[in-house]
Design a protein around this motif. Structure first.
Motif, PDB file in Angstrom:
ATOM      1  N   TYR A  85     -12.542   3.443  -7.023  1.00  0.00           N
ATOM      2  CA  TYR A  85     -13.377   2.579  -6.180  1.00  0.00           C
ATOM      3  C   TYR A  85     -14.458   1.858  -6.973  1.00  0.00           C
ATOM      4  N   ARG A 130       0.844  -1.177   0.000  1.00  0.00           N
ATOM      5  CA  ARG A 130       0.000   0.000   0.000  1.00  0.00           C
ATOM      6  C   ARG A 130       0.887   1.237   0.000  1.00  0.00           C
ATOM      7  N   SER A 148      -5.311   1.156  -7.311  1.00  0.00           N
ATOM      8  CA  SER A 148      -4.187   1.910  -6.755  1.00  0.00           C
ATOM      9  C   SER A 148      -3.084   2.160  -7.779  1.00  0.00           C
ATOM     10  N   ASP A 182      -6.660   6.675  -5.323  1.00  0.00           N
ATOM     11  CA  ASP A 182      -7.390   5.431  -5.513  1.00  0.00           C
ATOM     12  C   ASP A 182      -8.663   5.633  -6.322  1.00  0.00           C
ATOM     13  N   THR A 230      -9.346  -1.926  -4.140  1.00  0.00           N
ATOM     14  CA  THR A 230      -9.398  -0.567  -4.663  1.00  0.00           C
ATOM     15  C   THR A 230      -8.353  -0.411  -5.752  1.00  0.00           C
TER      16      THR A 230
END
Length: 307
Positions: free
Chosen positions: A265, A39, A258, A263, A256
């Protein structure tokens, strides 16, 4: 003639059934595989995007030159290297150089694949998220059950803080068409505490919470407050493990997008729509009556343009 929402409410009821679709994995470059797992912060994604777009040149840059090209600090590059699993920038650069040399040896086609349009790569990643969600929906019983629970909670509280506000607002806006008392909480701290406690005192039993990255500490606190007040918490998030999922009564995990700096959705949006559908199925008579009433008001006050 029924409105589009009424027609969909009548025709789109969710039924149980287990059908496991075949999912073909989309081809991805080594770099995207390397950067896709962790992340990354928006600043770190800028570094990743630059490396993907300029791999054959960027792989041979010093840390100073790379930082200058991207417009970040040298410590940011070091933290990026650690975030993607390397001991430091030298170790990351060694990996990048091996990928770059293979791309060069493979000719233009190999280099072009690694440097393909990042917008298309972002869409490919979201398609994969939707494929994963489709597999989860092969057994829709959990969605059907939660839709029934949320439908029966009066009031129903919808929580979304910081970046998750937009998802919470969408869900609350639609849910108000089919549910008599939906309360939206988009501010943390004491404002959220008051709203959650009042919801429980008014007879509410459930909170639907959205928690997208970067996950806010105040979201975790609000969920704990809700649980402490006697509310049950359903969570839509991107992580199946961690403190947020640990605190929730039921968690739906959706990926999500990335690939870009911020981001996207797609999968959480479809998950939200599925829960709304399950709520309409849970009480079809109330759904139909409320949609009819709303259409009358909308027509009377001319809410919408005539398409």
């Amino acid at each position: 003639m029924p409105s589009p929402q009424q027609a969909r409410a009548q025709a789109s009821a969710i039924t149980s059934g287990k059908t496991v679709p075949e999912a073909a994995a989309a081809p991805t470059s080594q770099l995207r595989e390397l950067f896709d797992g962790p992340r990354l912060s928006p600043g770190q994604r800028r570094i990743a995007q630059y490396l993907i777009e300029h791999i054959t040149e960027a792989a041979f840059l010093s840390i100073t030159d790379l930082a200058d090209r991207v417009g970040v600090s040298q410590p940011s590059v070091t933290r990026f290297a650690a975030a993607v699993g390397f001991s430091g920038y030298p170790a990351l650069r060694e990996k990048l150089q091996s990928i770059a040399l293979r791309a060069l040896a493979g000719g233009p086609s190999a280099a072009d694949e690694d440097r393909s349009n990042e917008l298309q790569a972002a869409v490919d990643a979201e398609i994969q998220n939707l494929e994963n969600l489709r597999r989860d929906f092969a057994d829709p019983d959990r969605v059907i059950w939660l839709g029934r629970e949320l439908s029966q909670s009066t009031p129903l509280t919808v929580l979304g803080l910081r970046i998750s506000v937009s998802l919470a607002e969408f869900f609350a806006y639609a849910a108000r068409r089919i549910h008599p008392d939906v309360r939206l909480v988009t501010r943390g701290g004491s404002v959220a505490y008051d709203a959650l406690l009042q919801s429980r005192e008014a007879g509410g039993t459930w909170v639907l919470a959205f928690a997208m990255p970067r996950h806010a500490q105040e979201t975790l606190t609000a969920i704990r407050v809700a649980r402490g007040a006697g509310l049950r918490v359903a969570l839509i998030t991107d992580l199946a493990l961690g403190p947020l999922a640990d605190e929730a009564d039921v968690t739906f995990t959706t990926g999500t997008g990335s690939r870009l700096v911020f981001d996207s959705y797609a999968a959480p949006g479809v998950m939200s729509a599925a829960l709304l559908q399950a709520m309409t199925d849970a009480d079809p008579e109330r759904t139909q009556a409320r949609l009819e009433d709303y259409e009358q008001v909308a027509e009377q006050h001319q809410f919408f343009l005539k398409d």
